[in-house]
Design a protein around this motif. Structure first.
Motif, PDB file in Angstrom:
ATOM      1  N   ASP A 169      -2.338   8.458  -7.117  1.00 39.97           N
ATOM      2  CA  ASP A 169      -1.320   7.920  -6.220  1.00 39.97           C
ATOM      3  C   ASP A 169      -0.667   6.650  -6.767  1.00 39.97           C
ATOM      4  N   THR A 204      -2.243  -0.943  -3.573  1.00 41.91           N
ATOM      5  CA  THR A 204      -3.469  -0.272  -3.155  1.00 41.91           C
ATOM      6  C   THR A 204      -3.163   1.156  -2.720  1.00 41.91           C
ATOM      7  N   VAL A 205      -3.945   2.115  -3.258  1.00 41.21           N
ATOM      8  CA  VAL A 205      -3.778   3.526  -2.918  1.00 41.21           C
ATOM      9  C   VAL A 205      -5.156   4.159  -2.738  1.00 41.21           C
ATOM     10  N   ARG A 206      -5.168   5.396  -2.260  1.00 34.26           N
ATOM     11  CA  ARG A 206      -6.438   6.086  -2.060  1.00 34.26           C
ATOM     12  C   ARG A 206      -7.010   6.635  -3.365  1.00 34.26           C
ATOM     13  N   ASN A 207      -6.166   7.310  -4.133  1.00 33.89           N
ATOM     14  CA  ASN A 207      -6.615   7.974  -5.356  1.00 33.89           C
ATOM     15  C   ASN A 207      -5.830   7.478  -6.563  1.00 33.89           C
ATOM     16  N   THR A 213       0.857  -1.182   0.000  1.00 34.13           N
ATOM     17  CA  THR A 213       0.000   0.000   0.000  1.00 34.13           C
ATOM     18  C   THR A 213       0.894   1.233   0.000  1.00 34.13           C
ATOM     19  N   ARG A 224      -9.981  -1.881  -0.926  1.00 29.13           N
ATOM     20  CA  ARG A 224      -8.740  -2.343  -0.305  1.00 29.13           C
ATOM     21  C   ARG A 224      -8.401  -3.746  -0.799  1.00 29.13           C
ATOM     22  N   SER A 240       0.923  -0.131   5.016  1.00 36.02           N
ATOM     23  CA  SER A 240       0.301   0.294   6.267  1.00 36.02           C
ATOM     24  C   SER A 240       0.249  -0.852   7.273  1.00 36.02           C
ATOM     25  N   VAL A 272      -7.891   0.965  -5.956  1.00 40.68           N
ATOM     26  CA  VAL A 272      -8.058   2.342  -5.488  1.00 40.68           C
ATOM     27  C   VAL A 272      -9.255   2.386  -4.542  1.00 40.68           C
ATOM     28  N   THR A 273      -9.091   3.053  -3.404  1.00 39.99           N
ATOM     29  CA  THR A 273     -10.130   3.007  -2.372  1.00 39.99           C
ATOM     30  C   THR A 273     -11.085   4.202  -2.364  1.00 39.99           C
ATOM     31  N   ARG A 274     -10.686   5.364  -2.912  1.00 44.84           N
ATOM     32  CA  ARG A 274     -11.512   6.562  -2.749  1.00 44.84           C
ATOM     33  C   ARG A 274     -12.041   7.152  -4.060  1.00 44.84           C
ATOM     34  N   GLU A 275     -11.741   6.518  -5.174  1.00 49.08           N
ATOM     35  CA  GLU A 275     -12.230   6.999  -6.462  1.00 49.08           C
ATOM     36  C   GLU A 275     -12.717   5.822  -7.292  1.00 49.08           C
TER      37      GLU A 275
END
Length: 271
Positions: free
Chosen positions: A163, A157-160, A129, A204, A236, A194-197
């Motif tokens: 990234d 794995t990333v948020r956006n 991550t 995750r 993480s 991707v977790t937020r988009e």
């Protein structure tokens, strides 16, 4: 009084290399990579980490943090992948470096994210991550990786979406590597989430393991097998802990340099 009694004490060798920064790449406002000149006597195993830092301000002690080496063991320069933390003791300054500047690097690489810490298998999962992708940049360019494993899967794995640093490298550029390009083209799979988009593989990696989606996407049998799967984890603390528990539930055992096993994680990063 003899000359020996007045001689100055020998100068103590520094525990750090002082290295020239060769280049810096800012991926976005939170991530950057940089390369430094490799000392001629510096040796390491792909996947190991080393201390990186800067001299202390106003003559204070150097500020240092552990960084995975993102270059393979054979590379002529050393590459590192870092986050930017506005108030971070190190990265608030490190993110401002430019080519020609100098950074400190410890002389003793170490770590458990190495092939030596794994027993033989058919499939190698490199799960990371964020900047936990860094050691996979090293391991995925090591010829031994492809001689030991028939399939190599890099999970990031990333948020956006922005990234996903090195996305083009793992999806395309690595195929042109003069040393392992043909092997990577045939044996390496890149699997970003991707977790937020919105993204074709959202969420995750741990959730996609639990649901079985990652295995379905890759057309693999559901779950991990102690007979065939070997796994490395970096990133993480939450991901490492959760994935480690999932691997244990499938019967995989943690390994180390002293006692190779089915999966490894870097405890220096997770506390």
């Amino acid at each position: 009084m003899s000359d020996a009694s007045t001689a100055a004490p020998p100068v103590k060798a520094s525990p750090f290399h002082n290295l020239e920064v060769l280049w810096v790449r800012h991926w976005n406002d939170q991530l950057f990579s940089f390369g430094v000149k490799r000392p001629e006597d510096f040796r390491f195993r792909s996947g190991e980490f080393v201390m990186i830092g800067l001299p202390g301000e106003d003559g204070g002690k150097p500020v240092l943090r552990a960084y995975s080496i993102a270059s393979p063991f054979w590379a002529e320069e050393l590459e590192f992948f870092s986050i930017k933390v506005e108030d971070g003791p190190l990265t608030s300054r490190l993110q401002k470096i430019v080519a020609g500047d100098s950074v400190l690097m410890g002389k003793k690489p170490t770590g458990t994210l190495v092939l030596d810490a794994l027993t033989g298998g058919e499939r190698l999962w490199l799960i990371g991550t964020g900047t936990g992708l860094a050691p996979w940049l090293s391991v995925a360019r090591d010829p031994e990786t492809y001689s030991r494993f028939k399939q190599v899967i890099v999970c990031h794995t990333v948020r956006n979406v922005g990234d996903l640093a090195y996305r083009d490298f793992f999806a395309h550029e690595i195929h042109d590597d003069p040393l392992i390009g043909d092997e990577a083209k045939a044996q390496l799979t890149y699997y970003p989430t991707v977790t937020r988009e919105r993204f074709e593989t959202p969420g995750r990696i741990t959730d996609r393991i639990r649901s079985g989606d990652v295995f379905a996407d890759l057309q693999l049998p559901i779950g991990f097998s102690p007979n065939s799967d070997r796994v490395m984890l970096c990133g993480s603390m939450a991901m490492i802990k959760e994935t480690g528990e999932l691997l244990e539930s499938y019967g995989l055992k943690e390994g180390s340099n002293a006692e190779p096993g089915d999966y490894v994680l870097e405890r220096a990063f997770v506390g």
